[in-house]
Design a protein around this motif. Sequence first.
Motif, mmCIF file in Angstrom:
data_model
loop_
_atom_site.group_PDB
_atom_site.id
_atom_site.type_symbol
_atom_site.label_atom_id
_atom_site.label_comp_id
_atom_site.label_asym_id
_atom_site.label_seq_id
_atom_site.Cartn_x
_atom_site.Cartn_y
_atom_site.Cartn_z
ATOM 1 N N ASN A 84 -27.408 -14.263 -18.983
ATOM 2 C CA ASN A 84 -26.484 -14.228 -18.035
ATOM 3 C C ASN A 84 -25.879 -15.393 -17.882
ATOM 4 O OD1 ASN A 84 -27.736 -11.470 -17.523
ATOM 5 N ND2 ASN A 84 -29.133 -12.154 -16.465
ATOM 6 N N SER A 85 -24.734 -15.164 -17.055
ATOM 7 C CA SER A 85 -23.860 -16.327 -16.516
ATOM 8 C C SER A 85 -23.518 -17.284 -17.811
ATOM 9 C CB SER A 85 -24.683 -17.317 -15.512
ATOM 10 O OG SER A 85 -24.723 -16.296 -14.325
ATOM 11 N N LEU A 86 -23.212 -16.832 -18.756
ATOM 12 C CA LEU A 86 -22.922 -17.651 -19.884
ATOM 13 C C LEU A 86 -21.889 -18.806 -19.849
ATOM 14 C CD1 LEU A 86 -22.977 -14.487 -22.477
ATOM 15 C CD2 LEU A 86 -24.152 -16.873 -22.828
ATOM 16 N N LYS A 87 -22.013 -19.823 -20.494
ATOM 17 C CA LYS A 87 -21.471 -21.007 -20.320
ATOM 18 C C LYS A 87 -20.819 -21.410 -21.708
ATOM 19 C CE LYS A 87 -24.458 -22.880 -16.783
ATOM 20 N NZ LYS A 87 -25.169 -24.062 -16.293
ATOM 21 N N PRO A 88 -19.778 -21.921 -21.649
ATOM 22 C CA PRO A 88 -19.352 -22.327 -23.154
ATOM 23 C C PRO A 88 -20.433 -23.211 -23.896
ATOM 24 C CG PRO A 88 -17.611 -22.684 -21.438
ATOM 25 C CD PRO A 88 -18.658 -22.194 -20.718
ATOM 26 N N GLU A 89 -21.129 -23.814 -23.249
ATOM 27 C CA GLU A 89 -22.123 -24.793 -23.949
ATOM 28 C C GLU A 89 -23.389 -23.922 -24.454
ATOM 29 O OE1 GLU A 89 -20.979 -25.385 -20.811
ATOM 30 O OE2 GLU A 89 -22.603 -26.220 -19.525
ATOM 31 N N ASP A 90 -23.205 -22.420 -24.410
ATOM 32 C CA ASP A 90 -24.307 -21.804 -24.881
ATOM 33 C C ASP A 90 -23.761 -21.126 -26.157
ATOM 34 O OD1 ASP A 90 -24.622 -20.145 -21.652
ATOM 35 O OD2 ASP A 90 -26.047 -21.644 -22.606
ATOM 36 N N THR A 91 -22.433 -21.593 -26.244
ATOM 37 C CA THR A 91 -22.157 -21.124 -27.840
ATOM 38 C C THR A 91 -23.066 -21.767 -29.009
ATOM 39 O OG1 THR A 91 -19.870 -20.996 -27.089
ATOM 40 C CG2 THR A 91 -20.180 -21.437 -29.325
ATOM 41 N N GLN A 111 -32.139 -14.190 -39.595
ATOM 42 C CA GLN A 111 -30.853 -14.894 -40.323
ATOM 43 C C GLN A 111 -29.896 -15.475 -39.167
ATOM 44 O OE1 GLN A 111 -31.075 -11.710 -39.644
ATOM 45 N NE2 GLN A 111 -29.410 -10.994 -38.372
ATOM 46 N N GLY A 112 -30.259 -15.180 -37.843
ATOM 47 C CA GLY A 112 -29.239 -15.685 -36.883
ATOM 48 C C GLY A 112 -28.121 -14.788 -36.593
ATOM 49 N N THR A 113 -27.756 -14.762 -35.038
ATOM 50 C CA THR A 113 -26.734 -14.256 -34.701
ATOM 51 C C THR A 113 -25.770 -15.073 -33.685
ATOM 52 O OG1 THR A 113 -25.873 -12.088 -33.558
ATOM 53 C CG2 THR A 113 -27.776 -13.213 -32.577
ATOM 54 N N GLN A 114 -24.526 -15.099 -33.991
ATOM 55 C CA GLN A 114 -23.675 -15.840 -33.465
ATOM 56 C C GLN A 114 -23.083 -15.323 -31.988
ATOM 57 O OE1 GLN A 114 -21.861 -18.929 -34.553
ATOM 58 N NE2 GLN A 114 -21.116 -19.067 -32.486
ATOM 59 N N VAL A 115 -23.460 -16.398 -30.919
ATOM 60 C CA VAL A 115 -22.731 -16.314 -29.557
ATOM 61 C C VAL A 115 -21.743 -17.213 -29.291
ATOM 62 C CG1 VAL A 115 -23.476 -16.414 -27.318
ATOM 63 C CG2 VAL A 115 -24.937 -15.325 -28.991
ATOM 64 N N THR A 116 -20.587 -16.829 -29.074
ATOM 65 C CA THR A 116 -19.538 -17.566 -28.676
ATOM 66 C C THR A 116 -18.921 -17.287 -27.425
ATOM 67 O OG1 THR A 116 -18.803 -17.644 -31.199
ATOM 68 C CG2 THR A 116 -17.261 -18.296 -29.553
ATOM 69 N N VAL A 117 -18.879 -18.432 -26.544
ATOM 70 C CA VAL A 117 -18.344 -18.164 -24.983
ATOM 71 C C VAL A 117 -17.037 -18.887 -24.907
ATOM 72 C CG1 VAL A 117 -19.174 -18.288 -22.422
ATOM 73 C CG2 VAL A 117 -20.796 -18.266 -24.375
ATOM 74 N N SER A 118 -16.149 -17.950 -24.482
ATOM 75 C CA SER A 118 -14.905 -18.780 -24.461
ATOM 76 C C SER A 118 -14.550 -19.057 -22.747
ATOM 77 C CB SER A 118 -13.924 -17.809 -24.464
ATOM 78 O OG SER A 118 -13.757 -16.458 -23.848
ATOM 79 N N SER A 119 -13.948 -20.212 -22.690
ATOM 80 C CA SER A 119 -13.830 -20.713 -21.110
ATOM 81 C C SER A 119 -12.597 -19.945 -20.386
ATOM 82 C CB SER A 119 -13.551 -22.035 -21.147
ATOM 83 O OG SER A 119 -12.731 -22.518 -22.188
#
Length: 119
Positions: A84-91, A111-119
């Motif tokens: 929750n409350s995702l931050k760009p640094e969680d990318t 294998q991993g899953t990509q999380v990208t947080v836009s500001s």
Amino acid sequence: QVQLVESGGGLVQAGGSLRLSCAASGRTFSSYYMGWFRQAPGKEREFVARIRWSSGSTYYADSVKGRFTISRDNAKNTVYLQINSLKPEDTAVYYCAADGPVIRRYDYWGQGTQVTVSS
């Protein structure tokens, strides 16, 4: 052997939420803990959270306490990470991992899953 498959990553705006899933198969009975880790570009992989299969006890990195929740569904052999409350640094690329036979030595990785947080 334990096989792990993550899902649920994606692109989300800052302040949003995601739920990651990690489906485990194979010799899951040999694992004590499931963990989530992440690796941001140019950085080392870091521990995020872990959960014990049997008791559900959890432990979090200080950096994610209060925003991340790890949970498990033993019947489905699946572990979740609610963010929750995702931050760009969680990318980062988020990985789940299983230990066993040595407790908290994570020998099995997804294998991993990509999380990208836009500001």
